[in-house]
Write a protein that holds these residues in place. Structure first.
Motif, PDB file in Angstrom:
ATOM      1  N   GLN A 483     -38.480  -2.060 -63.081  1.00  0.00           N
ATOM      2  CA  GLN A 483     -39.604  -2.518 -62.969  1.00  0.00           C
ATOM      3  C   GLN A 483     -40.785  -1.398 -62.805  1.00  0.00           C
ATOM      4  O   GLN A 483     -41.903  -1.489 -63.766  1.00  0.00           O
ATOM      5  N   HIS A 484     -40.470  -0.441 -62.139  1.00  0.00           N
ATOM      6  CA  HIS A 484     -41.501   0.920 -62.111  1.00  0.00           C
ATOM      7  C   HIS A 484     -41.653   1.289 -63.507  1.00  0.00           C
ATOM      8  O   HIS A 484     -42.765   1.763 -64.008  1.00  0.00           O
ATOM      9  N   LEU A 485     -40.495   1.461 -64.070  1.00  0.00           N
ATOM     10  CA  LEU A 485     -40.533   2.289 -65.494  1.00  0.00           C
ATOM     11  C   LEU A 485     -41.305   1.323 -66.641  1.00  0.00           C
ATOM     12  O   LEU A 485     -42.088   1.960 -67.165  1.00  0.00           O
ATOM     13  N   ARG A 486     -41.181   0.108 -66.411  1.00  0.00           N
ATOM     14  CA  ARG A 486     -41.787  -0.707 -67.097  1.00  0.00           C
ATOM     15  C   ARG A 486     -43.354  -0.699 -66.846  1.00  0.00           C
ATOM     16  O   ARG A 486     -44.253  -0.628 -68.082  1.00  0.00           O
ATOM     17  N   THR A 487     -43.584  -0.731 -65.612  1.00  0.00           N
ATOM     18  CA  THR A 487     -45.192  -0.562 -65.518  1.00  0.00           C
ATOM     19  C   THR A 487     -45.840   0.808 -65.857  1.00  0.00           C
ATOM     20  O   THR A 487     -46.896   0.773 -66.149  1.00  0.00           O
ATOM     21  N   LEU A 488     -44.887   1.809 -65.436  1.00  0.00           N
ATOM     22  CA  LEU A 488     -45.477   3.109 -65.630  1.00  0.00           C
ATOM     23  C   LEU A 488     -45.307   3.609 -67.179  1.00  0.00           C
ATOM     24  O   LEU A 488     -46.378   4.530 -67.396  1.00  0.00           O
ATOM     25  N   GLU A 489     -44.621   3.308 -67.894  1.00  0.00           N
ATOM     26  CA  GLU A 489     -44.487   3.945 -69.191  1.00  0.00           C
ATOM     27  C   GLU A 489     -45.660   3.995 -69.958  1.00  0.00           C
ATOM     28  O   GLU A 489     -46.080   4.871 -70.504  1.00  0.00           O
ATOM     29  N   PRO A 490     -46.285   2.501 -70.279  1.00  0.00           N
ATOM     30  CA  PRO A 490     -47.502   2.830 -70.843  1.00  0.00           C
ATOM     31  C   PRO A 490     -48.635   3.734 -70.314  1.00  0.00           C
ATOM     32  O   PRO A 490     -49.448   4.311 -70.948  1.00  0.00           O
ATOM     33  N   TRP A 491     -48.970   3.808 -68.784  1.00  0.00           N
ATOM     34  CA  TRP A 491     -49.725   4.564 -68.326  1.00  0.00           C
ATOM     35  C   TRP A 491     -49.285   5.874 -68.528  1.00  0.00           C
ATOM     36  O   TRP A 491     -50.446   6.562 -68.707  1.00  0.00           O
ATOM     37  N   CYS A 492     -48.217   6.210 -68.399  1.00  0.00           N
ATOM     38  CA  CYS A 492     -47.963   7.925 -68.358  1.00  0.00           C
ATOM     39  C   CYS A 492     -48.103   8.162 -69.910  1.00  0.00           C
ATOM     40  O   CYS A 492     -48.649   9.189 -70.285  1.00  0.00           O
ATOM     41  N   ARG A 493     -47.876   7.211 -70.885  1.00  0.00           N
ATOM     42  CA  ARG A 493     -48.262   7.669 -72.271  1.00  0.00           C
ATOM     43  C   ARG A 493     -49.503   7.773 -72.489  1.00  0.00           C
ATOM     44  O   ARG A 493     -50.012   8.950 -73.425  1.00  0.00           O
ATOM     45  N   ALA A 494     -50.239   7.142 -71.950  1.00  0.00           N
ATOM     46  CA  ALA A 494     -51.763   7.390 -72.437  1.00  0.00           C
ATOM     47  C   ALA A 494     -52.274   8.878 -71.608  1.00  0.00           C
ATOM     48  O   ALA A 494     -53.282   9.337 -71.851  1.00  0.00           O
ATOM     49  N   ALA A 495     -51.409   9.163 -70.354  1.00  0.00           N
ATOM     50  CA  ALA A 495     -51.868  10.325 -69.653  1.00  0.00           C
ATOM     51  C   ALA A 495     -51.230  11.557 -70.173  1.00  0.00           C
ATOM     52  O   ALA A 495     -51.127  12.607 -69.838  1.00  0.00           O
ATOM     53  N   GLY A 496     -50.278  11.352 -71.147  1.00  0.00           N
ATOM     54  CA  GLY A 496     -49.389  12.449 -71.754  1.00  0.00           C
ATOM     55  C   GLY A 496     -48.316  12.822 -70.796  1.00  0.00           C
ATOM     56  O   GLY A 496     -47.755  14.198 -70.678  1.00  0.00           O
ATOM     57  N   VAL A 497     -47.818  12.116 -69.740  1.00  0.00           N
ATOM     58  CA  VAL A 497     -46.856  12.399 -68.839  1.00  0.00           C
ATOM     59  C   VAL A 497     -45.515  11.816 -69.527  1.00  0.00           C
ATOM     60  O   VAL A 497     -45.436  10.954 -69.740  1.00  0.00           O
ATOM     61  N   LYS A 498     -44.303  12.681 -69.357  1.00  0.00           N
ATOM     62  CA  LYS A 498     -43.065  12.181 -70.031  1.00  0.00           C
ATOM     63  C   LYS A 498     -42.299  11.771 -68.681  1.00  0.00           C
ATOM     64  O   LYS A 498     -42.154  12.399 -67.787  1.00  0.00           O
ATOM     65  N   VAL A 499     -41.974  10.517 -68.976  1.00  0.00           N
ATOM     66  CA  VAL A 499     -41.260   9.565 -67.838  1.00  0.00           C
ATOM     67  C   VAL A 499     -39.761   9.613 -68.414  1.00  0.00           C
ATOM     68  O   VAL A 499     -39.742   9.179 -69.564  1.00  0.00           O
ATOM     69  N   ALA A 500     -39.017   9.508 -67.323  1.00  0.00           N
ATOM     70  CA  ALA A 500     -37.543   9.035 -67.697  1.00  0.00           C
ATOM     71  C   ALA A 500     -36.813   8.213 -66.456  1.00  0.00           C
ATOM     72  O   ALA A 500     -37.393   8.502 -65.276  1.00  0.00           O
ATOM     73  N   GLY A 703     -39.864  -6.120 -56.304  1.00  0.00           N
ATOM     74  CA  GLY A 703     -39.733  -5.470 -57.507  1.00  0.00           C
ATOM     75  C   GLY A 703     -39.866  -6.396 -58.774  1.00  0.00           C
ATOM     76  O   GLY A 703     -39.468  -5.957 -59.826  1.00  0.00           O
ATOM     77  N   VAL A 704     -39.668  -7.658 -58.445  1.00  0.00           N
ATOM     78  CA  VAL A 704     -39.451  -8.626 -59.615  1.00  0.00           C
ATOM     79  C   VAL A 704     -41.010  -9.265 -59.988  1.00  0.00           C
ATOM     80  O   VAL A 704     -41.858  -9.870 -58.887  1.00  0.00           O
ATOM     81  N   ASP A 705     -41.466  -8.938 -60.984  1.00  0.00           N
ATOM     82  CA  ASP A 705     -42.975  -9.240 -61.388  1.00  0.00           C
ATOM     83  C   ASP A 705     -42.624 -10.472 -62.578  1.00  0.00           C
ATOM     84  O   ASP A 705     -42.404  -9.908 -63.783  1.00  0.00           O
ATOM     85  N   VAL A 706     -42.934 -11.584 -62.134  1.00  0.00           N
ATOM     86  CA  VAL A 706     -42.809 -12.635 -63.007  1.00  0.00           C
ATOM     87  C   VAL A 706     -44.163 -13.514 -63.020  1.00  0.00           C
ATOM     88  O   VAL A 706     -44.234 -14.460 -62.123  1.00  0.00           O
ATOM     89  N   PRO A 707     -45.099 -13.082 -63.953  1.00  0.00           N
ATOM     90  CA  PRO A 707     -46.204 -13.916 -63.925  1.00  0.00           C
ATOM     91  C   PRO A 707     -46.218 -15.468 -63.942  1.00  0.00           C
ATOM     92  O   PRO A 707     -47.142 -16.165 -63.152  1.00  0.00           O
ATOM     93  N   GLY A 708     -45.409 -15.957 -64.629  1.00  0.00           N
ATOM     94  CA  GLY A 708     -45.176 -17.320 -64.657  1.00  0.00           C
ATOM     95  C   GLY A 708     -44.636 -18.187 -63.392  1.00  0.00           C
ATOM     96  O   GLY A 708     -44.675 -19.449 -63.475  1.00  0.00           O
ATOM     97  N   ALA A 709     -44.147 -17.305 -62.558  1.00  0.00           N
ATOM     98  CA  ALA A 709     -43.305 -18.190 -61.282  1.00  0.00           C
ATOM     99  C   ALA A 709     -44.626 -18.510 -60.403  1.00  0.00           C
ATOM    100  O   ALA A 709     -45.306 -17.620 -59.893  1.00  0.00           O
ATOM    101  N   ARG A 710     -44.470 -19.678 -60.024  1.00  0.00           N
ATOM    102  CA  ARG A 710     -45.855 -20.294 -59.188  1.00  0.00           C
ATOM    103  C   ARG A 710     -44.934 -21.039 -57.856  1.00  0.00           C
ATOM    104  O   ARG A 710     -45.656 -21.509 -57.147  1.00  0.00           O
ATOM    105  N   THR A 711     -43.723 -21.152 -57.888  1.00  0.00           N
ATOM    106  CA  THR A 711     -42.982 -21.923 -56.570  1.00  0.00           C
ATOM    107  C   THR A 711     -41.903 -21.159 -56.174  1.00  0.00           C
ATOM    108  O   THR A 711     -41.180 -20.632 -57.290  1.00  0.00           O
TER     109      THR A 711
END
Length: 848
Positions: A483-500, A703-711
């Motif tokens: 979950q952290h990788l999915r969140t950070l990947e686009p941010w790191c790409r914009a900052a030029g940070v290589k993440v694994a 660590g579970v981020d599901v925007p559609g979960a409301r219950t």
């Protein structure tokens, strides 16, 4: 058989440690039954007659279905049986030890050693060894027995006292009372003022009766494996009174014979229409209660008066030779208006009859100056230890200092897809000051679920990368790491940070390639699980360690990760709100930051409590109704599969019931026993909307981020801690809009469980929830299980006065260290701190 007995004994002692802190651990019953079965198969026997052994075995059979109180009784019984068996196996011990010449034992005794009255699990009944440094005696030329060095009297075993043999010593050890020092610091549970007596008819509900009575009937025995005794007595004014006991008290049968005249003392409650006293104190007429009676916590198998006399005798023995050393500097004691330690202990164990009723009341409530003296001494030692450790770590310059402008706001805005809140900017500024100041950062970041802690961590990551260093982010599960990788990947790409990403399930060839890139400095940020701790994971220059959901890791694990760099900065994050008391103890080395603002549009969920077994069907029907309206839902169960011992719902049964209610909906199941790829497939399907309901264990707690979960429905919520339930509640409503959290308990609406859970319906403030949990159930419950680094405080009540005293102790410790950093003017205090560090090399939960 010895090995089987040792395994059983160790497990029972583990369950009884820290005042039975682990008594509600999920797998404890199963482990105990397995150890018991192996012991029985080896032909082992416990107790002096078969009935005791059978009672203990029956208790283990029903252990999982018991509440905390009943579990505690079973473990206490097991401790007594094991101690008795050990005492019978060992050779007879010396019954007395000559008092050594004027030894000076460490004051605040176990406080200086970090011990607890209920934690002497690894200490045998044999004479305790001195924790003080002993001088090695030179070898003697003539033959003969080697000379021995006697321990300080404070560390002498309880058997040096009159009338304490192996059997009594074993019962005392089951309660954690092994040495004279333990008895001295075994504080009374309450006090009763007998100087003004009322007749039985004048005493109201809850008031203490002290009266002469005549015994009309007495009986005792066992019912369903539990001890029970009762007596019917009549007071001198003709008032009939029922007396009841629920654990063994020595000599009851001899004292309460038909027609016997005795003194009884205890609080009166109405039971079956007549006055009743549970566990009264019973005195012969020729030996009435003292003007101010002292009540100690129960020691099973040892009479209350015996415990009282032993504690006073131990205190007198140590006072006679001035063996209780007061570590608190006199000037500090005067400033805090605290009495000397010997005086405080004498007041607690043997209060004089000259005390005023108000002073007795303060003693009974644990708020006297004597109580405050013990608590303050314990807290001062703790805070000195924490502050010295912080000074030692921060004394050297950080290997990587962030350059000016590394935390530029416009630079961050260009990488993040949202505008940080004011609270996030404030915390980012605090982190920048730490990392730019030249000293290693030690900071705890608190923020409720969804408050944006990851964005703050990213700001620190991209700043340290700009300084030419690498960063590591450790998460407790692969699910959260991904979950952290999915969140950070686009941010790191914009900052030029290589993440694994590095996890334990990664193929060997891929892992080898990744580690080579990491060692060469090609990877800037490594996100992972415990796999980051493996010895061959080597960084080119680790400058920042970020630990998420810190309570899921042991202290040693966090220390291992930080040791992979040279004085790296440390950012510890938690979504579990930590009350100030706990933050100043378990996290005393860290500065604390708080994100106290939620992102715009985020609404707290509405929380409803449904109590009683029939309410579970209504709760599931409510979930089905929400799903038919288009919402996604979580359903959380305490178990993966059915248990014979626990009558609670499990994942498979709940999923089957929901499939019957929602035949046209897709329902998935996820739990910790599934293979990682299977869990990923289910979570991906739920996140993408292919599944409408996810039935799970607490694997989805973080660590579970599901925007559609409301219950969300939590079944049998009495099996979880309040802070843990608050975390689960944070899984819904992350996409904005209204959300609903259903909390179900099998117990009735007026039950203790329902009253505890009702707090969640009254507030969405995680700190209020955590404070309530801390006050009700102690520090272990904040994290759902006892945190390895949470200090074992014996004399401090969490919350209220305890918090204020803790703040004062921290201020006093800081002032002492400012004036005398090495404590050269206070050598005994320094020695006590160093002893504590030797006994617990990694004491707090700051990450090592």
């Amino acid at each position: 058989m010895q090995r089987a007995f040792a395994a059983l004994h160790e497990l029972v002692r583990e369950a009884g440690a820290d005042r039975f802190a682990r008594i509600e651990a999920p797998e404890l019953g199963e482990r105990l039954r397995l150890a018991w079965a192996r012991f029985m198969e080896a032909g082992g026997t416990l107790g002096t007659h078969p009935g005791e052994q059978q009672t203990f075995g029956e208790g283990l059979t029903r252990f999982d279905s018991m509440g905390r109180h009943d579990r505690t009784r079973v473990i206490a019984h097991g401790l007594r049986l094991c101690m008795g068996a050990q005492a019978r196996q060992e050779p007879s011990r010396a019954r007395s030890i000559k008092p050594p010449p004027r030894h000076r034992a460490a004051s605040t005794a176990a406080a200086a050693r970090g011990a607890s009255p209920a934690v002497h699990a690894a200490t045998p009944v044999a004479p305790a060894r001195s924790l003080a440094t002993t001088t090695t005696m030179p070898a003697r030329a003539e033959p003969g027995p080697a000379p021995s060095v006697e321990p300080p009297l404070a560390h002498a075993p309880v058997t040096v006292l009159p009338r304490v043999g192996p059997s009594t010593a074993a019962k005392l050890e089951a309660r954690g009372l092994v040495t004279l020092e333990d008895l001295v610091f075994f504080l009374p549970a309450g006090y009763r003022d007998h100087r003004e007596r009322k007749s039985a008819s004048e005493v109201g509900e809850g008031q203490v009766l002290s009266a002469e009575v005549t015994v009309e009937r007495f009986r005792q025995g066992f019912a369903r494996g539990r001890f029970f005794a009762s007596a019917e007595v009549v007071a001198d004014d003709g008032t009939p009174i029922s007396l009841r006991w629920f654990h063994r008290v020595g000599g009851l049968g001899q004292r309460l014979g038909l027609g016997a005249r005795v003194f009884v003392v205890g609080p009166v409650r109405e039971f079956r229409g007549r006055p009743s006293i549970a566990h009264p104190d019973v005195y012969p007429l020729d030996d009435p209660p003292p003007p101010i009676a002292v009540r100690y916590p129960v020691v099973e198998g040892v009479g209350a008066r015996t415990v009282s006399s032993l504690c006073r005798a131990a205190l007198e023995r140590l006072l006679e030779i001035d063996a209780i050393e007061d570590l608190l500097p006199p000037a500090l004691a005067r400033a805090q208006r605290l009495p000397p330690l010997p005086q405080a202990l004498r007041l607690l164990h043997d209060p004089p009859s000259s005390l005023t009723p108000q002073e007795v009341q303060e003693l009974d409530r644990g708020r006297s100056a004597a109580h405050r003296r013990l608590a303050f001494g314990e807290l001062l030692l703790l805070q000195l230890l924490l502050l010295r450790r912080r000074a030692a770590w921060c004394g050297d310059r950080a290997a990587f200092v962030t350059p000016q402008g590394a935390f530029g706001r416009e630079q961050l805005r260009a990488c993040l897809p949202f505008e940080p809140t004011a609270a996030q900017w404030r915390v980012i500024d605090e982190v920048e000051q730490d990392m730019h100041g030249g000293r290693p950062m030690l900071r705890l970041l608190q923020g409720d679920v969804g408050s944006g802690k990851t964005a703050v961590a990213f700001a620190a990551i991209q700043a340290v990368v700009a300084a030419g260093a690498q960063a590591a982010l450790m998460a407790p599960t692969e699910l959260l790491a991904e979950q952290h990788l999915r969140t950070l990947e686009p941010w790191c790409r914009a900052a030029g940070v290589k993440v694994a990403l590095l996890t334990g399930s990664m193929p060997r060839a891929q892992r080898s390639s990744l580690l080579a890139l990491l060692g060469a400095g090609t990877i800037d940020l490594l996100v992972g699980t415990h796999a980051l701790l493996v010895g061959d994971v080597t960084f080119a220059g680790l400058g920042l360690v970020v630990v998420d959901e810190q309570h899921r890791f042991g202290v040693e694990q966090r220390a291992l990760l930080r040791a992979k760099g040279e004085r790296p900065h440390l950012l510890v994050m938690t979504a579990t709100p930590i009350p100030r008391t706990l933050a100043l103890t378990a996290y005393g080395e860290l500065e604390v930051s708080l994100i106290d603002e939620m992102p715009p549009g985020r609404q707290p969920p509405v929380t409803r409590l449904l109590a009683g077994r029939p309410a579970l069907q209504r709760a599931r029907a409510t979930v089905a109704k929400a799903v038919r309206r288009g919402a996604q839902a979580f359903v959380v169960c305490p178990l993966v599969e059915a248990s014979e011992a626990l009558d609670v719902s499990h994942v498979e049964a709940s999923a089957q019931a929901l499939r019957a209610l929602l035949p046209e909906s897709q329902i998935g199941v996820v739990h910790g026993r599934m293979a990682p790829e299977d869990k990923d497939a289910v979570m991906t399907a739920f996140r993408e909307g292919s599944l409408h309901v996810l039935v799970a264990t607490t694997v989805i707690e973080v660590g579970v981020d599901v925007p559609g979960a409301r219950t969300i429905l939590v079944e049998h919520a009495e099996r979880f801690g309040l802070a843990q339930l608050h975390q689960l509640r944070g899984r819904i409503g992350r996409g904005g809009g209204a959300s609903l959290c259903l909390i179900h308990t099998a117990h009735g609406p007026s039950s203790e469980s329902a009253q505890r859970l009702a707090v969640l319906t009254e507030t969405a403030d995680g700190f209020a929830v955590a404070e309530h949990d801390l006050a009700m159930r102690g520090p272990g419950e904040i994290f759902g299980t006892r945190q390895a680094g949470v200090p074992r405080l014996r004399f401090l009540g969490f919350g209220g006065d305890g918090t204020r005293m803790l703040v004062h102790a921290r201020q006093a410790a800081a002032a002492l260290l400012d004036e005398d950093p090495e404590l050269r003017q206070h050598p005994q205090l320094r020695a006590a701190i160093e002893q504590r560090e030797r006994d617990a090399p990694v004491y707090s939960a700051e990450a090592g």
